[in-house]
Motif scaffolding. Structure first.
Motif, PDB file in Angstrom:
ATOM      1  N   LEU A   3       0.837  -1.189   0.000  1.00 42.25           N
ATOM      2  CA  LEU A   3       0.000   0.000   0.000  1.00 42.25           C
ATOM      3  C   LEU A   3       0.874   1.242   0.000  1.00 42.25           C
ATOM      4  N   GLN A   4       2.115   1.038  -0.399  1.00 46.34           N
ATOM      5  CA  GLN A   4       3.088   2.057  -0.130  1.00 46.34           C
ATOM      6  C   GLN A   4       2.869   3.401  -0.810  1.00 46.34           C
ATOM      7  N   THR A 228      -5.685   9.583  -1.910  1.00 50.07           N
ATOM      8  CA  THR A 228      -4.876   8.457  -1.434  1.00 50.07           C
ATOM      9  C   THR A 228      -5.646   7.710  -0.344  1.00 50.07           C
ATOM     10  N   LEU A 229      -5.237   6.474  -0.083  1.00 51.62           N
ATOM     11  CA  LEU A 229      -5.850   5.721   1.017  1.00 51.62           C
ATOM     12  C   LEU A 229      -5.553   6.430   2.342  1.00 51.62           C
ATOM     13  N   ALA A 230      -4.283   6.807   2.542  1.00 50.91           N
ATOM     14  CA  ALA A 230      -3.895   7.478   3.786  1.00 50.91           C
ATOM     15  C   ALA A 230      -4.705   8.752   4.011  1.00 50.91           C
ATOM     16  N   CYS A 302       6.471   7.776   4.942  1.00 51.15           N
ATOM     17  CA  CYS A 302       5.975   7.791   6.319  1.00 51.15           C
ATOM     18  C   CYS A 302       7.135   7.546   7.284  1.00 51.15           C
ATOM     19  N   GLN A 324       3.275   0.600   9.607  1.00 50.39           N
ATOM     20  CA  GLN A 324       3.725   1.209   8.345  1.00 50.39           C
ATOM     21  C   GLN A 324       4.796   0.356   7.659  1.00 50.39           C
ATOM     22  N   THR A 328       1.390  -1.323   5.517  1.00 54.90           N
ATOM     23  CA  THR A 328       1.232  -0.400   4.376  1.00 54.90           C
ATOM     24  C   THR A 328       2.491  -0.342   3.514  1.00 54.90           C
ATOM     25  N   LYS A 329       3.623  -0.703   4.085  1.00 57.45           N
ATOM     26  CA  LYS A 329       4.938  -0.599   3.426  1.00 57.45           C
ATOM     27  C   LYS A 329       5.270   0.853   3.038  1.00 57.45           C
ATOM     28  N   GLY A 330       4.643   1.790   3.749  1.00 54.51           N
ATOM     29  CA  GLY A 330       4.911   3.206   3.467  1.00 54.51           C
ATOM     30  C   GLY A 330       6.041   3.757   4.321  1.00 54.51           C
TER      31      GLY A 330
END
Ligand code: LMG
Ligand code: NDP
Ligand code: PMR
Length: 394
Positions: A3-4, A228-230, A302, A324, A328-330
């Motif tokens: 989800l990055q 964005t999702l975030a 992030c 994260q 999310t891999k962000g």
């Protein structure tokens, strides 16, 4: 799928999600983007070098700028050190960027911080050497302090080549608003209005700089972008008709929220980030052609471990970094985020103005799409005009 990176399309009418644009760019676009950006980077690096050479020669034959080394053997000219102001350089992203720039030896970093001792200690703790930085006092929660900082800086006689508006506060757990010295809600007061005044007052100094690439960078974020999702995690950013901002966000005769609603610290932060991104674009439209200054914003990733989350509940601070990192891999480390922002400060290939930079998981930069609200031209003008009045410029 990670989800990055950055955005998915939310169709206003039927709320369907376009698979192919889940991360803001389709997979094929993405490949193309990486390709063109690396190709153009090579090209513009060469171009950048040429410009540097031409510029330094011009400098050397006309007036001699301080720091231009003319005494070198074979009459080889080296570019003087760049001079960059970074607000909030005492921790997190600002400190990591200061470190990354200082250790190149090509930059003198002015660390514009509210806590002098903390900033000095921070610089030492990351191994910055004295000749590469100066700490100067700046409290963005006071418009007087901003003006004082600008006067002090002008008196120092240093040129200004790049200004980085980085400092911010985030008050996710506050039940009641707090206020700046001027009686403005704190998060928008610091994150947006303090920086707005600072950059307006320093624009002339940047205009006068003879550095080959002059830049004004305002740090933005994914959480202010509702594409964005975030940016869809409640509470969502929304400036509404800006009746609260127009009323001065003072909680007396106006709301403390830009849109006129009830105070919500998390929303106030996200709203302030929209203002940051809109301000960058309005600067671009008003001043890029005339001044040649590059105006840019970015989402550095992030950085889940910084002081930004100091006021969040301990459970959040414990779970947020692994969430994260693994879900999310962000996640991005402070060090990596510092390299990203340092790139926006100094990379010869990132001179395009009006751009919101982001990075993919291989840390390659790309021009990202802002949400509809964060790229709304008339809102940008309105934020600018109201902000001018609030900080005493109009
Ligand atoms: C608010 O709560 C607070 O109210 C506010 O005061 C402030 O603190 C603010 O942003 C700061 O947060 C946010 C809260 C509410 O979200 C949460 O943190 C709740 C967590 C719920 C846990 C969900 C499970 C996730 C699994 C992770 C497990 C690891 C644990 C780590 C947790 C740590 C921290 C994050 O949020 C909500 O109301 C509910 C959550 C809503 C999700 C948002 C997504 C909305 C997207 C909308 C479109 C959906 C589309 C689907 C996508 C399709 C893709 C194919
Ligand atoms: P930190 O809290 O680590 O850094 C914020 C800095 O701002 C600190 O140096 C702080 O000073 C300074 N600051 C706060 N208030 C003032 C003030 N009134 N006057 C002067 N300086 C002040 O957070 P981050 O490094 O995470 O945040 C830096 C930027 O990155 C912010 O713009 C944030 O919005 C942005 N960002 C962060 C993300 C993240 O995941 N962390 C993601 C996207 C964007 P002090 O050290 O004295 O507290
Ligand atoms: Mg978010 C899709 C991935 C993603 C990314 C890149 C971020 C970044 N966040 C994502 C997803 C989610 N977050 C999801 C699905 C949730 C619900 C579980 C979630 C929750 C969440 C909270 C509660 N996230 C947060 C918070 C915060 O308090 C942070 C915030 O909003 O501060 C304003 C935050 C963040 N998430 C991010 C980033 C970068 C933040 C820090 C905010 C910023 O600096 O702008």
């Amino acid at each position: 799928m990670a989800l990055q990176a950055t955005s998915f399309s939310v169709h206003k009418t039927n709320a369907s999600f376009k698979d192919s644009t889940l991360f803001g760019v389709s997979l094929s676009d993405h490949r193309q983007l990486s390709f063109t950006s690396s190709a153009s980077r090579t090209r513009s690096k060469e171009f950048g070098r040429k410009v540097l050479r031409i510029k330094t020669q011009a400098v050397a034959t006309t007036t001699q700028a301080p720091g231009v080394n003319t005494a070198a053997p074979e009459r080889k000219k080296t570019l003087r050190k760049g001079s960059v102001i970074i607000t909030g350089a005492s921790s997190g992203l600002g400190l990591a960027t200061a470190k990354a720039l200082a250790e190149t030896g090509k930059w003198h970093v002015i660390m514009a911080c509210r806590d002098f001792l903390k900033a000095e200690r921070a610089a030492k703790s990351v191994g910055m050497s004295k000749e590469n930085y100066t700490v100067m006092h700046l409290d963005l929660a006071s418009l007087d302090s901003v003006r004082q900082f600008v006067n002090n800086f002008k008196q120092s006689g240093r040129p200004l080549d790049v200004l980085v508006c980085n400092a911010a506060v985030y008050q996710p757990t506050a039940r009641e608003p707090s206020f700046t010295a001027d009686g403005i809600e704190l998060s928008v007061g610091i994150n947006h209005l303090g920086h707005f005044l600072l950059s307006r007052l320093l624009l002339d100094d940047m205009k006068q700089s003879d550095y080959p690439s002059k830049r004004l960078i305002i740090v933005g974020s994914i959480t202010g972008n509702t594409n964005t999702l975030a940016g869809n995690v409640p509470p969502k950013a929304n400036l509404g008709d800006m009746r609260g901002l127009a009323g001065g966000l003072n909680g007396l005769n106006s709301s403390t929220m830009i849109d006129g609603g009830d105070f919500d610290g998390a929303k106030a932060y996200k709203d302030s980030k929209i203002c940051n991104m809109l301000t960058m674009q309005e600067f671009h439209r008003r001043y890029h052609e005339e001044t040649g200054i590059t105006f840019a914003s970015l989402y550095p990733g992030c950085i889940a471990t910084t002081g930004l989350f100091r006021e969040h509940i301990p459970l959040f601070r414990l779970l947020f970094p692994p969430f994260q990192k693994f879900i999310t891999k962000g996640y991005v480390s402070e060090e990596e985020s510092g390299k990203r922002l340092a790139q926006v400060v100094s990379d010869p290939s990132l001179t395009k103005s009006g751009v919101y930079w982001s990075w993919n998981k291989d840390s390659a930069s790309f021009e990202n799409q802002l949400s509809e609200e964060a790229s709304d031209v008339s809102k940008a003008r309105k934020v600018w005009e109201i902000s001018e009045k609030l900080v005493g410029l109009a």
